[in-house]
Design a protein around this motif. Structure first.
Motif, PDB file in Angstrom:
ATOM      1  N   GLN A   1       0.822  -1.208   0.000  1.00  0.00           N
ATOM      2  CA  GLN A   1       0.000   0.000   0.000  1.00  0.00           C
ATOM      3  C   GLN A   1       0.861   1.264   0.000  1.00  0.00           C
ATOM      4  N   ASN A   2       2.177   1.107  -0.214  1.00  0.00           N
ATOM      5  CA  ASN A   2       3.134   2.212  -0.287  1.00  0.00           C
ATOM      6  C   ASN A   2       3.342   2.891   1.072  1.00  0.00           C
ATOM      7  N   HIS A   3       3.102   2.171   2.153  1.00  0.00           N
ATOM      8  CA  HIS A   3       3.391   2.695   3.483  1.00  0.00           C
ATOM      9  C   HIS A   3       4.836   2.377   3.847  1.00  0.00           C
ATOM     10  N   LEU A   4       5.527   3.355   4.391  1.00  0.00           N
ATOM     11  CA  LEU A   4       6.941   3.185   4.723  1.00  0.00           C
ATOM     12  C   LEU A   4       7.122   2.121   5.796  1.00  0.00           C
ATOM     13  N   ILE A   5       8.045   1.178   5.539  1.00  0.00           N
ATOM     14  CA  ILE A   5       8.433   0.175   6.529  1.00  0.00           C
ATOM     15  C   ILE A   5       9.702   0.608   7.243  1.00  0.00           C
ATOM     16  N   ARG A   6      10.721   1.009   6.450  1.00  0.00           N
ATOM     17  CA  ARG A   6      11.974   1.480   7.050  1.00  0.00           C
ATOM     18  C   ARG A   6      12.837   2.141   5.985  1.00  0.00           C
ATOM     19  N   HIS A   7      13.742   3.005   6.449  1.00  0.00           N
ATOM     20  CA  HIS A   7      14.759   3.604   5.585  1.00  0.00           C
ATOM     21  C   HIS A   7      15.976   2.681   5.570  1.00  0.00           C
ATOM     22  N   CYS A   8      16.502   2.421   4.395  1.00  0.00           N
ATOM     23  CA  CYS A   8      17.676   1.556   4.261  1.00  0.00           C
ATOM     24  C   CYS A   8      18.805   2.339   3.596  1.00  0.00           C
ATOM     25  N   GLY A   9      19.934   2.435   4.287  1.00  0.00           N
ATOM     26  CA  GLY A   9      21.091   3.107   3.713  1.00  0.00           C
ATOM     27  C   GLY A   9      21.804   2.208   2.730  1.00  0.00           C
ATOM     28  N   ARG A  10      22.874   2.713   2.165  1.00  0.00           N
ATOM     29  CA  ARG A  10      23.615   1.907   1.195  1.00  0.00           C
ATOM     30  C   ARG A  10      24.094   0.611   1.844  1.00  0.00           C
ATOM     31  N   ASN A  11      24.132  -0.462   1.051  1.00  0.00           N
ATOM     32  CA  ASN A  11      24.519  -1.766   1.577  1.00  0.00           C
ATOM     33  C   ASN A  11      25.924  -2.183   1.144  1.00  0.00           C
ATOM     34  N   LEU A  12      26.610  -1.304   0.405  1.00  0.00           N
ATOM     35  CA  LEU A  12      27.991  -1.535   0.005  1.00  0.00           C
ATOM     36  C   LEU A  12      28.786  -0.264   0.273  1.00  0.00           C
ATOM     37  N   PRO A  13      30.116  -0.340   0.254  1.00  0.00           N
ATOM     38  CA  PRO A  13      30.916   0.879   0.416  1.00  0.00           C
ATOM     39  C   PRO A  13      30.595   1.909  -0.665  1.00  0.00           C
ATOM     40  N   THR A  14      30.897   3.168  -0.372  1.00  0.00           N
ATOM     41  CA  THR A  14      30.661   4.229  -1.351  1.00  0.00           C
ATOM     42  C   THR A  14      31.337   3.904  -2.670  1.00  0.00           C
ATOM     43  N   LYS A  15      32.552   3.404  -2.624  1.00  0.00           N
ATOM     44  CA  LYS A  15      33.258   2.926  -3.810  1.00  0.00           C
ATOM     45  C   LYS A  15      33.703   1.491  -3.547  1.00  0.00           C
ATOM     46  N   PHE A  16      33.576   0.647  -4.544  1.00  0.00           N
ATOM     47  CA  PHE A  16      33.983  -0.752  -4.356  1.00  0.00           C
ATOM     48  C   PHE A  16      34.610  -1.296  -5.631  1.00  0.00           C
ATOM     49  N   SER A  17      35.398  -2.336  -5.453  1.00  0.00           N
ATOM     50  CA  SER A  17      36.082  -2.994  -6.556  1.00  0.00           C
ATOM     51  C   SER A  17      35.955  -4.502  -6.377  1.00  0.00           C
ATOM     52  N   LEU A  18      36.543  -5.273  -7.281  1.00  0.00           N
ATOM     53  CA  LEU A  18      36.558  -6.728  -7.123  1.00  0.00           C
ATOM     54  C   LEU A  18      37.219  -7.130  -5.815  1.00  0.00           C
ATOM     55  N   GLN A  19      38.235  -6.382  -5.413  1.00  0.00           N
ATOM     56  CA  GLN A  19      38.959  -6.718  -4.194  1.00  0.00           C
ATOM     57  C   GLN A  19      38.029  -6.756  -2.983  1.00  0.00           C
ATOM     58  N   TYR A  20      37.075  -5.843  -2.935  1.00  0.00           N
ATOM     59  CA  TYR A  20      36.144  -5.806  -1.814  1.00  0.00           C
ATOM     60  C   TYR A  20      35.392  -7.124  -1.693  1.00  0.00           C
ATOM     61  N   PHE A  21      34.834  -7.621  -2.800  1.00  0.00           N
ATOM     62  CA  PHE A  21      34.056  -8.851  -2.752  1.00  0.00           C
ATOM     63  C   PHE A  21      34.942 -10.065  -2.478  1.00  0.00           C
ATOM     64  N   ALA A  22      36.161 -10.054  -3.012  1.00  0.00           N
ATOM     65  CA  ALA A  22      37.074 -11.172  -2.785  1.00  0.00           C
ATOM     66  C   ALA A  22      37.483 -11.271  -1.323  1.00  0.00           C
ATOM     67  N   LYS A  23      37.749 -10.145  -0.690  1.00  0.00           N
ATOM     68  CA  LYS A  23      38.220 -10.164   0.699  1.00  0.00           C
ATOM     69  C   LYS A  23      37.081 -10.289   1.698  1.00  0.00           C
ATOM     70  N   ALA A  24      35.947  -9.643   1.402  1.00  0.00           N
ATOM     71  CA  ALA A  24      34.827  -9.678   2.337  1.00  0.00           C
ATOM     72  C   ALA A  24      34.034 -10.975   2.227  1.00  0.00           C
ATOM     73  N   GLY A  25      34.152 -11.673   1.102  1.00  0.00           N
ATOM     74  CA  GLY A  25      33.376 -12.887   0.902  1.00  0.00           C
ATOM     75  C   GLY A  25      31.894 -12.618   0.792  1.00  0.00           C
TER      76      GLY A  25
END
Length: 327
Positions: free
Chosen positions: A133-157
């Motif tokens: 019904q378009n009622h707000l449930i929650r605000h969600c901030g970014r779920n990844l770093p502001t900038k990311f590369s392949l290295q981020y996913f490789a190291k963070a798993g």
């Protein structure tokens, strides 16, 4: 993207069974302050999605180029995605869904980020979760770093990537590698963009992301499924998804013959993580507990997978029914 050349922008709105929400979604697309090619595409819905969208479009007059189309048969998400990437003309593609609502500043903020950062090929943002019904449930901030590369996913798993509802890409993310396979587009596009140079996740909430019980995500992870088979369904579906993501990244590596050694190593680590996660889940589903030991141990040795492997090792000592796996 040359800052002296005004890039063409396409908004692709993929819709399915969205009769109740398509008008609000289209109004969000049309509220954007930068002129765009907007293509609303219905995946052969059984409801009145196409007719509602087409009738609404008939009366539109404004700065955007708006068209509405439908597939003759249901293609599913990724084939529909591929079809629309071939039809659209933009240098930048902004993805929208027929049950979400983009805020008016979304495209402007996306384009500012692309213009300011030539090495960003894929980006997303925060979002606001809303109910049907378009009622707000929650605000969600970014779920990844502001900038990311392949290295981020490789190291963070991390196998969580940009949220598809917030995603935009440069055309090259698709055209360099071709159509995508499997069930999902968000992991594949995020990793492709990182492979080409990098990605970005904006702090702003730019989308009202509707929590639709009939969405692909709810089906994929068996959310709301109270049957004895829910755990098995979730694992079977995610195993297929993880293997398809790894296969796509392997394909992309074969296309980029000149990729530097470090990026290649990071990409290979990411493929290993996805495949090892799939192997571990398959073992838990159908193999004796002793055969769980190999993927669990290799997970302990794999950067980014140690916490998951520790949690998985606990399952060795408790009845399967206690973590959801029924006979």
């Amino acid at each position: 993207m040359n800052a002296l050349v005004t890039p063409r922008i396409s908004i692709i709105m993929l819709a399915y069974q969205a009769a109740d929400t398509i008008i609000a979604a289209m109004e969000g697309a049309l509220s954007q302050s930068i002129p765009c090619e907007i293509i609303v595409s219905d995946d052969a819905s059984a409801d009145d999605t196409f007719n509602i969208a087409a009738k609404y479009a008939e009366h539109y007059v404004g700065v955007h180029t708006l068209s509405v189309r439908r597939n003759t048969s249901n293609l599913g998400l990724t084939k529909h995605f591929n079809t629309m990437m071939e039809i659209s003309q933009g240098d930048v593609i902004v993805f929208m869904a027929g049950d979400d609502i983009s805020y008016p500043m979304r495209v402007a903020e996306i384009m500012q980020e692309f213009q300011n950062n030539a090495n960003v090929f894929v980006l997303g943002s925060g979002w606001d979760e809303v109910d049907m019904q378009n009622h707000l449930i929650r605000h969600c901030g970014r779920n990844l770093p502001t900038k990311f590369s392949l290295q981020y996913f490789a190291k963070a798993g991390r196998m969580a990537t940009l949220v598809g509802a917030t995603m935009a890409i440069r055309r090259e993310v698709y055209s360099t590698f071709g159509p995508i396979q499997g069930m999902v587009e968000d992991n594949v596009m995020t990793l492709r963009g990182a492979l080409l140079g990098g990605g970005s996740c904006l702090d702003s909430q730019l989308v009202r992301y509707r929590q639709n019980p009939n969405s692909l995500g709810h089906w994929l992870f068996a959310r709301g499924d109270t049957s004895d088979q829910a755990f098995r369904k979730r694992y079977q579906r995610t195993i297929s998804m993880y293997l398809a993501i790894a296969d796509d990244l392997e394909h992309c590596l074969s296309v980029l013959s000149t990729i530097n050694t470090k990026d290649r190593q990071h990409a290979e680590q990411i493929m290993k993580i996805y495949r090892l996660e799939a192997e571990a889940r398959a073992a838990i589903l159908d193999k004796p507990r002793l055969q769980w030991l190999s993927p669990i141990w290799r997970g302990f040795l794999q950067p980014g997978m140690r916490k998951k492997s520790l949690a998985r090792s606990i399952k060795l000592f408790i009845p399967k029914r206690l973590f959801g796996l029924k006979a």
